[in-house]
Design an enzyme around this catalytic site. Structure first.
Site, PDB file in Angstrom:
ATOM      1  N   LYS A   3     -27.981 -63.538 -17.668  1.00 45.12           N
ATOM      2  CA  LYS A   3     -26.960 -64.492 -17.215  1.00 45.12           C
ATOM      3  C   LYS A   3     -25.973 -63.781 -16.291  1.00 45.12           C
ATOM      4  O   LYS A   3     -25.224 -62.905 -16.722  1.00 45.12           O
ATOM      5  CB  LYS A   3     -26.170 -65.076 -18.395  1.00 45.12           C
ATOM      6  CG  LYS A   3     -25.309 -66.255 -17.947  1.00 45.12           C
ATOM      7  CD  LYS A   3     -24.158 -66.559 -18.878  1.00 45.12           C
ATOM      8  CE  LYS A   3     -22.897 -65.828 -18.558  1.00 45.12           C
ATOM      9  NZ  LYS A   3     -22.283 -66.136 -17.245  1.00 45.12           N
ATOM     10  N   GLY A  56     -16.259 -58.148 -24.357  1.00 46.04           N
ATOM     11  CA  GLY A  56     -17.142 -57.185 -25.027  1.00 46.04           C
ATOM     12  C   GLY A  56     -16.882 -57.135 -26.520  1.00 46.04           C
ATOM     13  O   GLY A  56     -17.818 -57.093 -27.332  1.00 46.04           O
ATOM     14  N   GLU A 109     -20.648 -52.024 -21.283  1.00 47.70           N
ATOM     15  CA  GLU A 109     -19.980 -51.316 -20.175  1.00 47.70           C
ATOM     16  C   GLU A 109     -18.725 -52.125 -19.856  1.00 47.70           C
ATOM     17  O   GLU A 109     -18.822 -53.217 -19.308  1.00 47.70           O
ATOM     18  CB  GLU A 109     -20.884 -51.280 -18.939  1.00 47.70           C
ATOM     19  CG  GLU A 109     -22.193 -50.564 -19.136  1.00 47.70           C
ATOM     20  CD  GLU A 109     -22.018 -49.094 -19.418  1.00 47.70           C
ATOM     21  OE1 GLU A 109     -20.985 -48.528 -19.024  1.00 47.70           O
ATOM     22  OE2 GLU A 109     -22.902 -48.517 -20.059  1.00 47.70           O
ATOM     23  N   CYS A 159     -14.714 -51.224 -12.116  1.00 48.43           N
ATOM     24  CA  CYS A 159     -14.466 -50.559 -13.403  1.00 48.43           C
ATOM     25  C   CYS A 159     -14.114 -49.093 -13.182  1.00 48.43           C
ATOM     26  O   CYS A 159     -13.362 -48.505 -13.924  1.00 48.43           O
ATOM     27  CB  CYS A 159     -15.676 -50.698 -14.309  1.00 48.43           C
ATOM     28  SG  CYS A 159     -17.182 -50.043 -13.569  1.00 48.43           S
ATOM     29  N   GLU A 164      -5.892 -52.708 -16.891  1.00 46.32           N
ATOM     30  CA  GLU A 164      -6.709 -52.814 -15.688  1.00 46.32           C
ATOM     31  C   GLU A 164      -6.078 -53.839 -14.760  1.00 46.32           C
ATOM     32  O   GLU A 164      -6.093 -55.031 -15.053  1.00 46.32           O
ATOM     33  CB  GLU A 164      -8.090 -53.355 -16.097  1.00 46.32           C
ATOM     34  CG  GLU A 164      -9.185 -52.369 -16.008  1.00 46.32           C
ATOM     35  CD  GLU A 164     -10.543 -53.042 -16.102  1.00 46.32           C
ATOM     36  OE1 GLU A 164     -10.693 -54.064 -16.801  1.00 46.32           O
ATOM     37  OE2 GLU A 164     -11.467 -52.517 -15.480  1.00 46.32           O
TER      38      GLU A 164
END
Ligand code: NAD
Length: 508
Positions: free
Chosen positions: A192, A250, A267, A301, A401
């Protein structure tokens, strides 16, 4: 239809209308049963560039069942690794043949520069070829020392049905960090892509089909995280989930996959430091810092969004980075000279700006940028190259982030303080060190809490080298031999030689 006038100053061959992205289930392209679709408006050009089928639990369930049947009847895992490698190599050839078509859609959907998309889409072929070469290396161990009547072997087997869930920032590249390795191991898959960038993954379906991948071995379902991704993480017939995306999602996936104890490889995010010692080659370091923060508009990332620079050279170093930043070409992603393109969505741009404004209110100083960027003719879904000083290690702009072209600057006095600041993060994806002294670099490399440490360089990557994060940057590894091994299950087989086993039950 695409408005070609908007792109008329370009040499890029653009499609004549929005790409129609369909699911790829059990070897056939299909729309959603309920006919729903979603439009992707290009972040840079403001026009609809793709219309993608919007999947529901119905399509996800069909895809998972198709992958389950294809795994259980061994139509793929039963082939020799040599034959699987032939198919993967053919896919690599087709990716190269379709590089331009993939790159144009990647750029139109994501906003990244066309030169970068060409590199990522064409370069992905190498990941497929490397995975093909690994297919033939899967092997276990033999134990011939367990006694004269026992032989033990440890064999490797494909783990089973793998759900692959990918993000929007490197759609084709990240797909290629996962799928060929899972296929090389003999797994079957359900993929996906992000709902924001579905097209290049859908296009790959065409190439898998043309390369002769048996039906059902790789299924592609387009749609939102919920319901498609969530079913892919909870369905009892899935054995493993490999996910790249935000740490928040995640964590959710880890929890929901826990009910059926699926293996989960993650990840996730990063807040990656580059540490610059006074004896570094400052010219090289400044260039790498500039690249590390603006590449993919910082939506990366591996973005080196925190620099930690020795206080004696901080002013000089920041000045160098400011100078270089002014020369970076921000603008129309379809222009071959553009280095930095658009922000993926309006909401995300607002979030980036929010971090900068909050830091300024808390006393930080903006040395460059700090505002939305208006690109003539294309609107304002862009953000200026931005450098923020006077921050403290506890500010959100330093800890979280930002995922934008926003560099923060911290300073240190000695080696221990540099290491402490570098490791003072919930993330542990990558870190960099700049020094002409090899001992400084090695000492930093050993102390850094990061899955990758770059010394005197930034973001050099190779299919051979495992990639992944420590702490909240993830679990498991991707690419390289270690990444391949994630898709293999380990089975011990104990074999008796001769009828030497002592009966347990006394039959006398
Ligand atoms: P995201 O977590 O919002 O989405 C990633 C994928 O998960 C998408 O396909 C999305 O549809 C899906 N998803 C969303 N909710 C879900 C759910 N409940 N169940 C299952 N799937 C769900 O991330 P994003 O915004 O697309 O990407 C940006 C993030 O990805 C950043 O945090 C970035 O650091 C991270 N990232 C990490 C790496 C790495 O290798 N470490 C690489 C690229 C991006």
């Amino acid at each position: 239809m695409l408005d070609l006038n908007i792109l008329s100053d370009q040499t890029v061959d653009v499609p004549s209308g929005p790409y129609q992205a369909q699911h790829f289930i059990d070897g056939a392209f299909t729309d959603s049963a309920d006919g729903r679709t979603s439009d992707r408006v290009s972040p840079s050009h403001g026009i609809v560039v793709s219309q993608a089928a919007l999947g529901s639990a119905t399509e996800a369930d069909r895809a998972i069942k198709s992958a389950r049947v294809a795994f259980d009847d061994e139509r793929w895992s039963g082939l020799s690794a040599k034959d699987r490698a032939v198919v993967l190599n053919k896919v690599a050839d087709l990716i190269e043949e379709n590089q331009e078509r993939l790159a144009v859609l990647e750029t139109l959907e994501s906003g990244k520069p066309i030169s970068q998309s060409r590199g990522e889409c064409g370069g992905a072929a190498d990941l497929w070829r490397y995975a093909a070469s690994l297919a033939r290396t899967a092997h276990g161990d033999s134990h011939n020392t367990l006694g004269e009547d026992i032989l033990g072997v440890v064999v490797k087997e494909p783990i089973g049905v793998v759900s692959i869930i990918t993000p929007w920032n490197f759609p084709f590249w990240i797909l290629s960090q996962k799928l060929p390795f899972a296929l090389a191991a003999g797994c079957t898959c359900v993929v996906k892509p992000s709902e924001v960038t579905p097209s290049t993954t859908a296009m790959l379906g065409e190439m898998l089909s043309e390369a002769g991948l048996p039906a059902g071995v790789c299924n592609i379902v387009l749609g939102y995280g919920d319901p498609v991704g969530s079913l892919m993480s909870t369905h009892p017939e899935v054995d493993m989930v490999t996910f790249t995306g935000s740490t928040a999602v995640g964590k959710m996936i880890t929890k929901s996959a826990g009910d059926t104890l699926k293996k989960v490889a993650l990840e996730l995010g990063g807040k990656n430091p580059q540490v610059i010692f006074p004896d570094a080659n400052l010219e090289d370091a400044a260039d790498a810092v500039t690249f590390g923060i603006y590449f993919n508009v910082g939506q990366c990332c591996n973005s080196s969004s925190r620099i930690i620079v020795h206080e004696d050279i901080a002013d000089d170093f920041v000045e160098r980075v400011v100078k270089l930043s002014r020369k970076v070409v921000f603008g129309n992603p379809m222009h071959p000279d553009t280095q930095v393109g658009a922000i993926v969505t309006e909401d995300h741009k607002t979030k980036i700006d929010g971090y900068v404004k909050e830091a300024v209110e808390a006393g930080a100083e903006v040395c460059l940028g700090g505002e939305v960027l208006d690109v003539p003719g294309l609107g304002d879904q862009f953000y200026q190259p931005t450098i923020v000083r006077g921050v403290t290690a506890d500010m959100a702009i330093v800890r979280e982030e930002v995922f934008g072209p926003v560099l923060t600057v911290l300073t240190f006095r000695d080696f221990d303080e540099a290491v402490e600041l570098a490791n003072d993060s919930p993330y542990g994806l990558s870190a960099g060190v700049w020094s002409e002294n090899v001992h400084t670099c090695l000492a930093f490399g050993r102390k850094a809490q990061a899955g990758t440490v770059w010394t005197n360089t930034w973001m050099d990557g190779f299919p051979e080298l495992a990639f992944g994060g420590m702490k909240e940057s993830g679990q498991g590894r991707e690419i390289g031999r270690y990444g391949f091994e994630e898709f293999l299950e380990v089975k011990s087989m104990v074999m008796r030689i001769g009828r030497t086993r002592e009966p347990w039950v006394n039959t006398n």
